[in-house]
Motif scaffolding. Structure first.
Motif, mmCIF file in Angstrom:
data_model
loop_
_atom_site.group_PDB
_atom_site.id
_atom_site.type_symbol
_atom_site.label_atom_id
_atom_site.label_comp_id
_atom_site.label_asym_id
_atom_site.label_seq_id
_atom_site.Cartn_x
_atom_site.Cartn_y
_atom_site.Cartn_z
ATOM 1 N N ASN A 1 -1.423 15.640 0.821
ATOM 2 C CA ASN A 1 -2.460 14.718 0.621
ATOM 3 C C ASN A 1 -2.811 13.590 1.611
ATOM 4 O OD1 ASN A 1 -3.015 15.670 -2.182
ATOM 5 N ND2 ASN A 1 -0.789 14.881 -2.753
ATOM 6 N N HIS B 1 4.305 7.048 -7.864
ATOM 7 C CA HIS B 1 4.393 5.707 -7.567
ATOM 8 C C HIS B 1 5.501 4.824 -8.316
ATOM 9 C CE1 HIS B 1 0.583 7.265 -6.174
ATOM 10 N NE2 HIS B 1 -0.046 6.634 -7.073
ATOM 11 N N LEU C 1 6.847 11.396 1.705
ATOM 12 C CA LEU C 1 5.719 10.553 2.436
ATOM 13 C C LEU C 1 6.150 10.267 3.627
ATOM 14 C CD1 LEU C 1 3.393 8.902 0.733
ATOM 15 C CD2 LEU C 1 4.454 7.009 1.225
ATOM 16 N N ARG D 1 2.812 1.981 -3.441
ATOM 17 C CA ARG D 1 1.893 2.154 -4.331
ATOM 18 C C ARG D 1 1.593 3.976 -4.037
ATOM 19 N NH1 ARG D 1 -0.800 -2.883 -4.158
ATOM 20 N NH2 ARG D 1 -2.164 -1.935 -2.322
ATOM 21 N N LYS D 2 1.865 4.374 -3.003
ATOM 22 C CA LYS D 2 1.636 5.951 -2.757
ATOM 23 C C LYS D 2 2.809 6.486 -2.890
ATOM 24 C CE LYS D 2 -2.227 4.814 0.368
ATOM 25 N NZ LYS D 2 -3.247 5.233 -0.556
ATOM 26 N N SER E 1 -4.137 9.830 3.022
ATOM 27 C CA SER E 1 -4.844 8.647 2.609
ATOM 28 C C SER E 1 -4.942 7.818 3.948
ATOM 29 C CB SER E 1 -3.974 7.807 1.933
ATOM 30 O OG SER E 1 -3.917 8.604 0.397
ATOM 31 N N SER F 1 1.535 12.722 1.815
ATOM 32 C CA SER F 1 2.372 12.674 0.766
ATOM 33 C C SER F 1 2.501 14.380 0.091
ATOM 34 C CB SER F 1 2.108 11.986 -0.516
ATOM 35 O OG SER F 1 0.888 12.218 -1.050
ATOM 36 N N ASP G 1 0.884 -1.213 0.210
ATOM 37 C CA ASP G 1 -0.167 -0.079 0.001
ATOM 38 C C ASP G 1 0.900 1.428 -0.041
ATOM 39 O OD1 ASP G 1 -2.512 -1.240 0.054
ATOM 40 O OD2 ASP G 1 -2.023 -1.808 2.143
ATOM 41 N N ILE G 2 1.957 1.396 0.791
ATOM 42 C CA ILE G 2 2.874 2.511 0.947
ATOM 43 C C ILE G 2 3.513 2.637 -0.418
ATOM 44 C CG2 ILE G 2 4.813 3.300 2.287
ATOM 45 C CD1 ILE G 2 3.647 2.263 4.648
ATOM 46 N N SER H 1 3.949 8.873 7.598
ATOM 47 C CA SER H 1 2.926 8.092 8.260
ATOM 48 C C SER H 1 2.569 8.785 9.541
ATOM 49 C CB SER H 1 3.383 6.637 8.434
ATOM 50 O OG SER H 1 3.835 5.850 7.150
#
Length: 284
Positions: A256, A25, A239, A19-20, A258, A282, A16-17, A241
């Motif tokens: 952005n 990506h 990016l 892909r972001k 998610s 991100s 998942d990460i 978290s």
């Protein structure tokens, strides 16, 4: 499977990460890769491809020592972990923990100097104890007391699953061109340039932050954001978290955002805590 268990590990979020990951990506569309909160390296080991330069760091000297040993001589590290053997009683566990606490760095401000002062034999002895304790204590929790000593108890109901030789060798090969250092995130990100990619996984807001004797509080969250904003202005791709809290959402309101949901984990009383939301922010 990762080499070590680590609170907040992104192992279940790797796909998942990635892909972001900006830009668009793509794994092969950025410059150097930076990860200043290395932890279990679940993301780093999947982001480093070919001969791309990676700068990996963490403020915890024993963690960095372990990764340096993985990088340099995984076979020696494997043999040393296996030589300790599985604990048969609490006294076995406490003996290894006491030896580790006597040898580990108790002053984070001198973590890099402590690493540089270690003899090769001591590096591998401490790294093997680090892995061994990680695999035999409760939940792989990295927790220290006010003195900087590891104080997590033995999980007598756990059958230790030490990292296989091949896994250590594979990680060593992936990390062959990485620069692995013990330093603060602010120092680690000083040389980021345009088109570089940074992934940050700091201690989360309103969650456990006792990995070290220094706590990662709101001031640190703000400081990190300021640095990341500066890197974006340089043309870097970022990016990061964090917890899904109102505070984090307010900090990163211009990013952005998610949502990812972590699978439920078991609490100490055996109850399932259910899914926990995490945020991925991100900017590019």
């Amino acid at each position: 499977m990762t080499i070590i268990k680590y609170a907040g590990s992104k192992l279940q979020f790797v796909d998942d990460i990635i892909r972001k990951m900006p830009p668009k990506h793509g794994l092969n569309t950025f410059g150097d890769y930076y990860e200043p909160f290395l932890g279990s390296a679940a993301i780093a080991l999947n982001m480093i491809t070919g001969d791309r330069k990676a700068y990996l760091s963490d403020i915890t000297p024993e963690l960095i020592n372990m990764w340096l040993c993985v990088q340099s001589d995984p076979l020696q590290l494997f043999n040393r972990v296996m030589a300790i053997g599985s604990p048969k009683c609490a006294e076995d566990y406490k003996a290894v923990r006491t030896a580790y606490n006597m040898a580990k760095c108790l002053d984070l401000a001198n973590g890099a100097k402590w690493l540089n002062s270690l003899a090769p034999n001591d590096c591998y002895a401490i790294a093997s104890q680090y892995i061994w304790l990680n695999k035999t204590k409760y939940n792989g929790l990295e927790r220290v007391n006010s003195k900087g000593e590891n104080n997590v108890s033995w999980n007598k109901n756990l059958r230790p699953c030490f990292p296989p030789k091949q896994q250590l060798q594979n990680a060593s090969y992936t990390l062959r061109n990485a620069e692995i250092t013990c330093q603060s995130f602010s120092t680690a990100l000083e040389n980021v340039k345009e088109n570089d990619l940074i992934y940050c996984d700091p201690p989360y807001d309103l969650t456990f932050t006792g990995y070290t004797s220094d706590r990662f509080l709101s001031e640190s969250q703000v400081h990190l954001l300021k640095i990341l904003e500066e890197l974006v202005s340089k043309g870097a791709y970022v990016l990061t978290s964090n917890s899904d809290t109102e505070y984090v959402r307010s900090l990163y309101k211009d990013w952005n955002i998610s949502i990812l949901h972590r699978k439920g984990t078991m609490s100490c009383n055996g109850r399932n805590r259910g899914k926990v939301a995490e945020l991925i922010m991100s900017r590019s």
